[in-house]
Write a protein that holds these residues in place. Structure first.
Motif, PDB file in Angstrom:
ATOM      1  N   PHE A  95       6.514  -9.277  -3.625  1.00  0.00           N
ATOM      2  CA  PHE A  95       5.956  -7.969  -3.985  1.00  0.00           C
ATOM      3  C   PHE A  95       6.111  -7.011  -2.794  1.00  0.00           C
ATOM      4  O   PHE A  95       5.122  -6.637  -2.153  1.00  0.00           O
ATOM      5  N   PRO A  96       7.336  -6.600  -2.509  1.00  0.00           N
ATOM      6  CA  PRO A  96       7.571  -5.800  -1.297  1.00  0.00           C
ATOM      7  C   PRO A  96       6.856  -4.455  -1.290  1.00  0.00           C
ATOM      8  O   PRO A  96       6.376  -4.019  -0.236  1.00  0.00           O
ATOM      9  N   GLU A  97       6.780  -3.777  -2.425  1.00  0.00           N
ATOM     10  CA  GLU A  97       6.135  -2.468  -2.438  1.00  0.00           C
ATOM     11  C   GLU A  97       4.647  -2.589  -2.121  1.00  0.00           C
ATOM     12  O   GLU A  97       4.093  -1.780  -1.371  1.00  0.00           O
ATOM     13  N   ARG A  98       4.012  -3.606  -2.672  1.00  0.00           N
ATOM     14  CA  ARG A  98       2.589  -3.815  -2.380  1.00  0.00           C
ATOM     15  C   ARG A  98       2.389  -4.217  -0.925  1.00  0.00           C
ATOM     16  O   ARG A  98       1.403  -3.821  -0.298  1.00  0.00           O
ATOM     17  N   LEU A  99       3.310  -4.981  -0.391  1.00  0.00           N
ATOM     18  CA  LEU A  99       3.253  -5.328   1.030  1.00  0.00           C
ATOM     19  C   LEU A  99       3.337  -4.070   1.880  1.00  0.00           C
ATOM     20  O   LEU A  99       2.538  -3.868   2.814  1.00  0.00           O
ATOM     21  N   MET A 100       4.300  -3.223   1.572  1.00  0.00           N
ATOM     22  CA  MET A 100       4.469  -1.989   2.341  1.00  0.00           C
ATOM     23  C   MET A 100       3.239  -1.098   2.229  1.00  0.00           C
ATOM     24  O   MET A 100       2.818  -0.469   3.209  1.00  0.00           O
ATOM     25  N   ASP A 101       2.641  -1.061   1.039  1.00  0.00           N
ATOM     26  CA  ASP A 101       1.467  -0.197   0.834  1.00  0.00           C
ATOM     27  C   ASP A 101       0.284  -0.639   1.687  1.00  0.00           C
ATOM     28  O   ASP A 101      -0.379   0.198   2.320  1.00  0.00           O
ATOM     29  N   VAL A 102      -0.023  -1.944   1.706  1.00  0.00           N
ATOM     30  CA  VAL A 102      -1.205  -2.386   2.469  1.00  0.00           C
ATOM     31  C   VAL A 102      -0.958  -2.266   3.968  1.00  0.00           C
ATOM     32  O   VAL A 102      -1.885  -1.986   4.732  1.00  0.00           O
ATOM     33  N   VAL A 103       0.293  -2.457   4.390  1.00  0.00           N
ATOM     34  CA  VAL A 103       0.608  -2.266   5.810  1.00  0.00           C
ATOM     35  C   VAL A 103       0.493  -0.786   6.173  1.00  0.00           C
ATOM     36  O   VAL A 103      -0.112  -0.421   7.198  1.00  0.00           O
ATOM     37  N   SER A 104       1.069   0.090   5.332  1.00  0.00           N
ATOM     38  CA  SER A 104       1.036   1.532   5.614  1.00  0.00           C
ATOM     39  C   SER A 104      -0.391   2.064   5.641  1.00  0.00           C
ATOM     40  O   SER A 104      -0.698   3.003   6.379  1.00  0.00           O
ATOM     41  N   ALA A 105      -1.271   1.438   4.845  1.00  0.00           N
ATOM     42  CA  ALA A 105      -2.666   1.871   4.809  1.00  0.00           C
ATOM     43  C   ALA A 105      -3.482   1.296   5.963  1.00  0.00           C
ATOM     44  O   ALA A 105      -4.678   1.580   6.088  1.00  0.00           O
ATOM     45  N   GLY A 106      -2.851   0.489   6.818  1.00  0.00           N
ATOM     46  CA  GLY A 106      -3.543  -0.094   7.962  1.00  0.00           C
ATOM     47  C   GLY A 106      -4.537  -1.177   7.586  1.00  0.00           C
ATOM     48  O   GLY A 106      -5.522  -1.399   8.305  1.00  0.00           O
ATOM     49  N   LEU A 107      -4.258  -1.892   6.491  1.00  0.00           N
ATOM     50  CA  LEU A 107      -5.220  -2.878   5.989  1.00  0.00           C
ATOM     51  C   LEU A 107      -4.958  -4.292   6.469  1.00  0.00           C
ATOM     52  O   LEU A 107      -5.756  -5.191   6.184  1.00  0.00           O
ATOM     53  N   VAL A 108      -3.860  -4.529   7.153  1.00  0.00           N
ATOM     54  CA  VAL A 108      -3.586  -5.861   7.692  1.00  0.00           C
ATOM     55  C   VAL A 108      -3.110  -5.737   9.137  1.00  0.00           C
ATOM     56  O   VAL A 108      -2.471  -4.760   9.520  1.00  0.00           O
ATOM     57  N   ASP A 109      -3.437  -6.749   9.939  1.00  0.00           N
ATOM     58  CA  ASP A 109      -3.028  -6.781  11.341  1.00  0.00           C
ATOM     59  C   ASP A 109      -1.794  -7.645  11.562  1.00  0.00           C
ATOM     60  O   ASP A 109      -1.049  -7.424  12.520  1.00  0.00           O
TER      61      ASP A 109
END
Length: 300
Positions: free
Chosen positions: A172-186
């Motif tokens: 799920f690359p788009e969802r991965l990019m979204d949570v990273v872009s939102a600063g939700l994962v370290d």
């Protein structure tokens, strides 16, 4: 009042020291689009409340009969040797799964818990005093990004300042990019199952479009978030050539881990599969290092 966001969880492990920095709480979501025959957690595949019978974990040969009268629907009987036999036409419709409550060996296991964000936060608040300065929460699976409501969980955890690690298979690359872009994962740990030409076979599918996995891989290689790639190495599926091919596919990666295969007792198709020993694992890591400078071995 709006309906509370609910996650489908198959396990929560407190005080883990193997799934990220420091001491952590691991939250495992159900559901996975892949069907790796060597998967340690096949109970995570189905996105519904269901029963798992881990036949090789069952203690019937030691004389255990704890589940003999546990099923009110008559789905559980015993053969002439004393081995449990399940009627899956009944079990697959069961929503109460009483048999799992009496099985100390966890051979009979209910595979889904429904937790709201607040339910999970209560567990994390209980655990966090034991994490230490570098601990936190790991969201794993299954494939956690399968769940469109995952960001609601990440946001609540992030609001408390907890360190978040996300495990993914890259589907799920788009969802991965979204949570990273939102600063939700370290930190993100992405499984690379095998070299591209062997991917479909390794993940238990007849065919597989690698486009989504390729996009996730390339996104992480771009360095937007701290990350690692990892491959669980299984004799019968991986060879020296395929490990080198995998390393070439992720050439230049920041970190690459080769994980020794472990038989969890729940593996569905174990025949022909086994672990490489410690010496062999390090030899494979040396071979991969021509493309990825930092290759380490785990689990030996």
């Amino acid at each position: 009042m709006p309906e509370a966001t609910t996650g489908m969880i198959f396990d929560i492990q407190s005080y883990s020291v193997h799934d990220g920095p420091g001491c952590r709480t691991n939250v495992f979501f159900v559901g996975c689009p892949l069907q790796c025959r060597w998967c340690a957690n096949p109970e995570s595949w189905a996105v519904k409340k269901h029963l798992l019978f881990a036949e090789r974990t069952c203690k019937w040969e030691q004389g255990c009969t704890a589940c003999r009268n546990a099923c009110p629907n008559g789905a559980l009987t015993f053969d002439e040797k004393g081995k449990p036999v399940l009627d899956w036409t009944i079990c697959n419709k069961c929503q109460t799964i009483e048999c799992s409550e009496v099985c100390a060996a966890h051979a009979l296991k209910q595979c889904v818990r429904f937790l709201t964000v607040d339910d999970l936060m209560k567990i994390l608040m209980r655990d966090y005093p034991n994490w230490g300065s570098d601990g936190g929460v790991t969201f794993s699976g299954g494939e956690p990004l399968l769940h469109k409501d995952l960001p609601s969980f990440l946001e609540k955890v992030r609001a408390l300042g907890f360190m978040i690690k996300l495990d993914t298979n890259g589907t799920f690359p788009e969802r991965l990019m979204d949570v990273v872009s939102a600063g939700l994962v370290d930190r993100v740990a992405m499984d690379i199952k095998n070299s591209p030409e062997l991917y479909a076979k390794t993940v238990g599918l007849d065919t597989l479009d690698l486009g989504a996995i390729e996009r996730s891989k390339d996104f992480l290689l771009g360095g937007t978030v701290d990350y690692e790639f990892r491959t669980t190495v299984v004799r019968g599926l991986h060879t020296r050539e395929s490990i080198v091919g995998t390393a070439k596919w992720i050439a230049g990666a920041k970190e690459y881990y080769l994980q020794q295969f472990k038989d969890s007792g729940h593996i569905i198709a174990i025949d022909g599969l086994s672990a490489y020993d410690e010496k062999e694992m390090h030899s494979l890591a040396d071979a991969a290092a021509q493309y990825v400078p930092s290759v380490q071995v785990r689990g030996v």
